[in-house]
Design an enzyme around this catalytic site. Structure first.
Site, PDB file in Angstrom:
ATOM      1  N   GLU A 451      41.109  60.664  53.022  1.00  0.00           N
ATOM      2  CA  GLU A 451      42.060  60.859  53.665  1.00  0.00           C
ATOM      3  C   GLU A 451      42.498  62.229  53.363  1.00  0.00           C
ATOM      4  OE1 GLU A 451      45.311  58.826  51.693  1.00  0.00           O
ATOM      5  OE2 GLU A 451      46.738  59.773  52.701  1.00  0.00           O
ATOM      6  N   ASP A 524      44.977  57.878  48.924  1.00  0.00           N
ATOM      7  CA  ASP A 524      45.778  58.038  47.642  1.00  0.00           C
ATOM      8  C   ASP A 524      46.089  56.799  47.062  1.00  0.00           C
ATOM      9  OD1 ASP A 524      45.682  61.001  48.069  1.00  0.00           O
ATOM     10  OD2 ASP A 524      47.495  60.834  49.217  1.00  0.00           O
ATOM     11  N   ASP A 526      48.765  55.439  46.552  1.00  0.00           N
ATOM     12  CA  ASP A 526      50.108  55.053  46.852  1.00  0.00           C
ATOM     13  C   ASP A 526      50.249  54.447  48.014  1.00  0.00           C
ATOM     14  OD1 ASP A 526      49.527  56.592  48.737  1.00  0.00           O
ATOM     15  OD2 ASP A 526      51.236  58.349  48.247  1.00  0.00           O
ATOM     16  N   ASP A 528      51.386  54.836  51.076  1.00  0.00           N
ATOM     17  CA  ASP A 528      50.717  55.235  52.298  1.00  0.00           C
ATOM     18  C   ASP A 528      49.216  55.273  52.249  1.00  0.00           C
ATOM     19  OD1 ASP A 528      53.013  56.024  53.189  1.00  0.00           O
ATOM     20  OD2 ASP A 528      53.158  58.260  52.490  1.00  0.00           O
TER      21      ASP A 528
END
Ligand code: TSJ
Length: 663
Positions: A451, A524, A526, A528
């Protein structure tokens, strides 16, 4: 046995004489008990599984009998109660199980129902037996698999009762009290046998809720109440839910479309009886691109469809094409709408009731009766034609949506043909952003889908060039559940993945062309990142599910924290792990703890060391969950580098990823 069943109802009007029954246990009884012993020896043969699913199945077996009574027109309320000891009570206000002596068995009919295998069938009185599906085995099986079971019948001012333990009669049917003169009904209380259900004997409210709600939708007017009398500190009061739908499957469609945007207000509803098949269909389109049609036979879901579904689809395709042509919405020069075009965004329930359902296929879940096909086809064709003539605005809305779908499908096909031809002529033109590996043996190769460009840059520097390829993805990943095919094929990110993987998609899919045996999604750590991983997995699952089935898809696990002390560095992959490291090294003032907000914050050395080095990294393999209710449930198993610190194992436990279908 069926002959015996036929006779039970006829014998029902015999006056009950309790005393002689006591002496009536003879040779027959021994055989009866042998029958139920067979159930206890091989419970799986009768209820499929003795795990949680089989346990809940016991309740449905009992409730099915009350639903039959409702379908026959004699019962409008069923109450199911989970008692504090995890026994279950089912009560209905039907006619009550017949108590008269069945002369063939020499026993009260109710005793036959509970002690003779397969005696739970239809016995006179007309109507359909709903428990005709895979494990429609009746009350005797539930009795055999219960530690104890008690039945109460309310009839002509008296309460009759009998108790069984592990299928054995404890005492003859007897009167245990009085009730109001006009009260009728049946109450069954049973406690599943923990020596059979070794995995669990605890009922789950939500599991029962789901099925009972479905049953209520499928039987319009029937009120089903579910109570949970168990209490805990968090739940000090009993919980109760009532399912009651006067609109039946019309309301089922409203419910399924509740979080969607319908294309029109009306729910189409067709009903009729033909060739002794009772047919009910309800449907409504929403603005999405997916079809969700659920089909049922005698209130049992048929996920594999069968003749009833074929009849429905035929009728839909034919009727809409006729209408679209006649009304000039579809020009003479244009080809017919396909079934897929018409069913885009359709939510539908197809429910048939049939006397002798034949189930086919590997899992015996596909309806085979050909009279169901013609019955559904002719009832839907006739009533849908009439509906479209009466409702030209709705008809036009559906036709226009179908024509758009047709055009999108056409564009998608052209785009696909184009990529196919390209591959054939020039060999796969690999995407420009791909940093490919040099090793050409796919077994040694892995591709990191990364990403963001900056993380992609670090990954390119960090990687082991021989075996690790990097494909950076930019921006938002398209949700393939929410887009039409033409838009999906036009998406640069998706095109890049398809060409890089090499396998092609859908019908063209060929696993032998796979260019990397590990496809690793690196996002990531997290919310998102998890969302992007979900979108990527959804794409892979929808377009090349074999990659997941054969275990080629993985998730990388970047660390959450970096801790520095005295020039030494530790990485932590969770809060718990950070705690345990801090316990080890001490919580000093000068500890430097960095929380990584994204992959981009790591330099290439760190990225290599923590997330990409096959010797040290943690990978989660994405697997299909076979136990799962929905095909979209995915879970992860953990695959680690050769040298793994044991403390990382906890990640396995936390690594659960579930995506639910919204039924
Ligand atoms: F299966 C069962 F025995 F466990 C059971 C049956 C459990 C429960 C909760 C309810 C029932 C049940 C059975 N409710 N209502 C009936 N009805 C009959 O068995 C019945 C009554 C009368 C006649 C008739 O023809 O007069 C026919 C039937 C099938």
């Amino acid at each position: 046995m069926s002959e015996l069943n036929e006779n039970i109802a006829a014998e029902e009007k015999d006056t009950l004489d309790i005393s002689p029954v006591e002496n009536d246990y003879g040779a027959d009884q021994i055989q009866i008990l042998e029958g139920l012993e067979a159930v206890r020896k091989r419970p799986g043969m009768y209820i499929g599984t003795t795990a949680s699913r089989g346990l809940h199945h016991l309740v449905y077996e009992i409730v099915d009998n009350s639903v039959d009574e409702a379908l026959a027109g004699y019962c409008d309320t069923i109450t199911v109660t989970i008692n504090p000891d995890n026994s279950v009570t089912v009560v209905d206000n039907g006619r009550g199980i017949p108590i008269g002596i069945n002369h063939k068995a020499g026993l009260p009919a109710v005793e036959v129902v509970f002690t003779i295998l397969h005696a739970g069938g239809k016995f006179g009185g007309g109507g359909y037996k709903v428990s005709g599906g895979l494990h429609g085995v009746g009350a005797s099986v539930v009795n055999a698999l219960s530690d104890w079971l008690e039945v109460y019948i309310y009839n002509e001012g008296k309460i009759y009762n009998q108790r069984y333990e592990r299928g054995h009669v404890c005492y003859p049917l007897k009167v245990v009290g009085d009730c109001e003169k006009d009260k009728t009904g049946t109450k069954v209380v049973f406690k599943p046998d923990a020596t059979i259900f070794t995995e669990t004997t605890v009922f789950e409210f939500d599991v029962l809720k789901q099925r009972l709600r479905e049953m209520a939708f499928l039987t319009k007017g029937l009120k089903i109440i579910l109570r949970d009398e168990r209490t805990t500190e968090e739940k000090p009061e009993p919980v109760e839910r009532t399912f009651h739908y006067e609109g039946g499957i019309k309301e089922f469609v409203t419910y399924l479309n509740r979080s969607k945007t319908p294309l029109y207000d009306e729910i189409l509803y067709f009903e009729g009886k033909k060739n002794n098949v009772y047919v009910e269909v309800s449907m409504q389109h929403n603005d999405s691109y997916n079809e969700s049609t659920f089909s049922f036979v005698n209130n049992i879901n048929t996920p594999e469809g069968g003749t009833h579904l074929v009849g429905f689809r035929n009728a839909l395709t034919k009727t809409f094409n006729d209408y679209a042509r006649n009304s000039k919405l579809l020009k003479d020069s244009e080809p017919n709408l396909t079934g897929d075009d018409i069913r885009e965004g359709l939510t539908a329930i197809v429910s048939v009731k049939i006397e002798d359902p034949q189930f086919e296929g590997q899992t015996k879940q596909k309806l085979g009766n050909s009279e169901a096909r013609s019955a559904v086809d002719s009832i839907v064709s006739e009533q849908l034609t009439y509906f479209l003539e009466q409702n030209p605005i709705i008809a036009k809305t559906i036709c226009e949506k179908s024509i758009l779908a047709q055009r999108a499908r056409d564009a998608a096909r052209k785009a696909r043909d184009l990529t196919r031809r390209k591959t054939a002529l020039e060999g796969a033109a690999l995407p420009g952003k791909l940093a490919d590996c040099s090793d050409k043996n796919p077994e040694n190769c892995e591709i990191y889908i990364v990403e963001g460009d900056s993380a992609g840059g670090s990954a390119k520097t960090a990687r082991s060039r021989a075996t690790q390829a990097i494909l950076p993805l930019r921006g938002k990943i398209l949700n393939v559940e929410k887009a039409r095919l033409d838009k999906i094929y036009a998406n640069a990110e998706i095109k890049a993945m398809i060409t890089a993987f090499g396998t092609g998609i859908h019908d063209d899919f060929d696993i032998t062309k796979l260019r990397y045996h590990k496809i690793i999604l690196m996002t990531d750590a997290d919310v998102d990142g998890a969302h992007i991983a979900t979108l990527l997995l959804t794409f892979i699952y929808r377009f090349m599910p074999e990659l997941i089935k054969q275990g080629h898809v993985y998730l990388a696990q970047p660390p959450l924290y970096k801790l520095e002390k005295n020039k030494k560095i530790w990485y932590a992959y969770s809060d718990e792990e950070l705690d345990s490291i801090l316990r080890e090294v001490g919580r000093d003032q000068n500890n430097k703890i960095q929380r990584y907000k994204g992959l981009g914050e790591m330099d290439s050395d760190q990225l290599w060391e923590t997330t990409m080095d096959p010797e040290k990294r943690i990978l989660l393999r994405v697997v299909m969950n076979e136990e799962a209710e929905s095909e979209l449930d995915l879970t992860f198993t953990t695959l680690m580098g050769d040298k793994v610190e044991p403390r990382r194992e906890f990640i396995e436990e936390n690594a659960k990823f579930v995506k639910n279908l919204d039924i």
